[in-house]
Design an enzyme around this catalytic site. Structure first.
Site, PDB file in Angstrom:
ATOM      1  N   ASN A 196      37.779  38.208  46.071  1.00 17.31           N
ATOM      2  CA  ASN A 196      38.558  38.461  44.861  1.00 17.31           C
ATOM      3  C   ASN A 196      37.851  37.834  43.657  1.00 17.31           C
ATOM      4  O   ASN A 196      37.233  36.768  43.763  1.00 17.31           O
ATOM      5  CB  ASN A 196      40.015  37.983  44.990  1.00 17.31           C
ATOM      6  CG  ASN A 196      40.173  36.533  45.385  1.00 17.31           C
ATOM      7  OD1 ASN A 196      39.313  35.955  46.053  1.00 17.31           O
ATOM      8  ND2 ASN A 196      41.279  35.936  44.993  1.00 17.31           N
ATOM      9  N   GLU A 236      38.705  36.906  39.769  1.00 14.35           N
ATOM     10  CA  GLU A 236      39.772  36.808  38.772  1.00 14.35           C
ATOM     11  C   GLU A 236      39.202  36.772  37.362  1.00 14.35           C
ATOM     12  O   GLU A 236      37.980  36.706  37.159  1.00 14.35           O
ATOM     13  CB  GLU A 236      40.625  35.568  39.077  1.00 14.35           C
ATOM     14  CG  GLU A 236      41.267  35.697  40.461  1.00 14.35           C
ATOM     15  CD  GLU A 236      42.313  34.651  40.767  1.00 14.35           C
ATOM     16  OE1 GLU A 236      42.368  33.604  40.086  1.00 14.35           O
ATOM     17  OE2 GLU A 236      43.105  34.896  41.715  1.00 14.35           O
ATOM     18  N   CYS A 264      40.958  42.487  43.604  1.00 13.01           N
ATOM     19  CA  CYS A 264      41.138  42.003  44.974  1.00 13.01           C
ATOM     20  C   CYS A 264      39.845  42.096  45.776  1.00 13.01           C
ATOM     21  O   CYS A 264      38.989  42.943  45.506  1.00 13.01           O
ATOM     22  CB  CYS A 264      42.190  42.837  45.694  1.00 13.01           C
ATOM     23  SG  CYS A 264      43.858  42.614  45.091  1.00 13.01           S
ATOM     24  N   GLU A 313      39.432  43.259  48.746  1.00 16.36           N
ATOM     25  CA  GLU A 313      39.301  44.554  49.426  1.00 16.36           C
ATOM     26  C   GLU A 313      38.609  45.566  48.519  1.00 16.36           C
ATOM     27  O   GLU A 313      37.706  46.279  48.931  1.00 16.36           O
ATOM     28  CB  GLU A 313      40.683  45.108  49.814  1.00 16.36           C
ATOM     29  CG  GLU A 313      41.428  44.286  50.841  1.00 16.36           C
ATOM     30  CD  GLU A 313      42.312  43.217  50.227  1.00 16.36           C
ATOM     31  OE1 GLU A 313      41.915  42.601  49.210  1.00 16.36           O
ATOM     32  OE2 GLU A 313      43.404  42.988  50.766  1.00 16.36           O
ATOM     33  N   CYS A 320      47.211  44.532  49.390  1.00 16.07           N
ATOM     34  CA  CYS A 320      48.270  44.830  48.422  1.00 16.07           C
ATOM     35  C   CYS A 320      48.390  46.347  48.252  1.00 16.07           C
ATOM     36  O   CYS A 320      47.547  47.120  48.727  1.00 16.07           O
ATOM     37  CB  CYS A 320      47.975  44.160  47.078  1.00 16.07           C
ATOM     38  SG  CYS A 320      46.755  45.042  46.081  1.00 16.07           S
ATOM     39  N   CYS A 335      45.348  48.192  46.757  1.00 17.63           N
ATOM     40  CA  CYS A 335      44.216  48.286  47.692  1.00 17.63           C
ATOM     41  C   CYS A 335      44.502  49.303  48.800  1.00 17.63           C
ATOM     42  O   CYS A 335      43.599  50.015  49.230  1.00 17.63           O
ATOM     43  CB  CYS A 335      43.883  46.923  48.277  1.00 17.63           C
ATOM     44  SG  CYS A 335      43.165  45.822  47.040  1.00 17.63           S
TER      45      CYS A 335
HETATM   46  N1  THU Z   1      44.342  39.243  46.465  1.00 15.78           N
HETATM   47  C1  THU Z   1      43.346  39.847  47.178  1.00 15.78           C
HETATM   48  O1  THU Z   1      42.155  39.667  46.889  1.00 15.78           O
HETATM   49  N2  THU Z   1      43.699  40.645  48.209  1.00 15.78           N
HETATM   50  C2  THU Z   1      44.981  40.822  48.645  1.00 15.78           C
HETATM   51  O2  THU Z   1      45.193  41.569  49.592  1.00 15.78           O
HETATM   52  C3  THU Z   1      46.079  40.124  47.989  1.00 15.78           C
HETATM   53  C4  THU Z   1      45.744  39.436  46.716  1.00 15.78           C
HETATM   54  C5  THU Z   1      43.949  38.326  45.368  1.00 15.78           C
HETATM   55  C6  THU Z   1      44.224  38.804  43.977  1.00 15.78           C
HETATM   56  C7  THU Z   1      44.281  37.494  43.223  1.00 15.78           C
HETATM   57  O3  THU Z   1      42.967  37.096  42.892  1.00 15.78           O
HETATM   58  C8  THU Z   1      44.837  36.512  44.229  1.00 15.78           C
HETATM   59  O4  THU Z   1      44.644  37.103  45.501  1.00 15.78           O
HETATM   60  C9  THU Z   1      46.306  36.179  44.056  1.00 15.78           C
HETATM   61  O5  THU Z   1      47.070  37.325  43.995  1.00 15.78           O
END
Ligand code: THU
Length: 140
Positions: A48, A50, A59, A61, A92, A95
């Site tokens: 991920n 940010e 994310c 994925e 999520c 994704c």
């Molecule tokens: N996140 C992912 O990378 N994958 C998921 O399946 C759920 C959420 C990340 C997004 C964000 O950077 C952090 O987790 C908190 O939501």
């Protein structure tokens, strides 16, 4: 029992674990790593990423999938998601939709700190999905 051969599964899970170490998540402090098994048999990993403008967070994925597509892949067979937590993380909603585009029946694996693992398929996580077929031209 996994739908994938055990060595492939292990490589995929390891790649997801290693990718989480690269996570850029200073805001949520929630590290996620993902690995995608693509049509060619190659594995692509992602974490991920940010952003100070929170809505732009990407994310793990989708980072992994976009990297596979940019490398020329067009099919996704499996996705592994790793979080260094007790509770396991499934992709999520956004994704799930992106996975559907390239792997409507893909195997989805979630792993975490313990030996626990969840294995399911994308069509279970996103039933009745909207996809490329919906955009096929209709006969008028
Ligand atoms: N996140 C992912 O990378 N994958 C998921 O399946 C759920 C959420 C990340 C997004 C964000 O950077 C952090 O987790 C908190 O939501």
């Amino acid at each position: 029992m996994s739908m994938l051969p055990r060595p492939v599964c292990q490589r995929l899970e390891k790649a997801a674990r290693q990718a989480a170490a690269k996570s850029y998540s200073p805001y949520s402090r929630f590290k996620v790593g993902a690995a995608v098994l693509a049509g060619s048999g190659k594995i692509y990993a992602g974490c991920n990423v940010e952003n100070a403008s929170y809505g732009l967070c990407n994310c793990a994925e989708r980072t992994a999938i976009f990297s596979a597509i940019a490398a020329g892949e067009r099919r996704i067979t499996a996705v592994a998601v790793y979080t260094p937590t007790k509770a396991l993380t499934r992709p999520c909603g956004a994704c799930r939709q992106v996975i559907h585009e390239f792997g409507p029946k893909a195997t989805i694996i979630s792993v975490g700190q313990s030996r626990a693992r969840i294995e399911t398929t994308l069509d279970v996580l996103l039933p009745g999905a909207f996809g490329p077929k919906n955009l096929k031209r209709q006969k008028l």
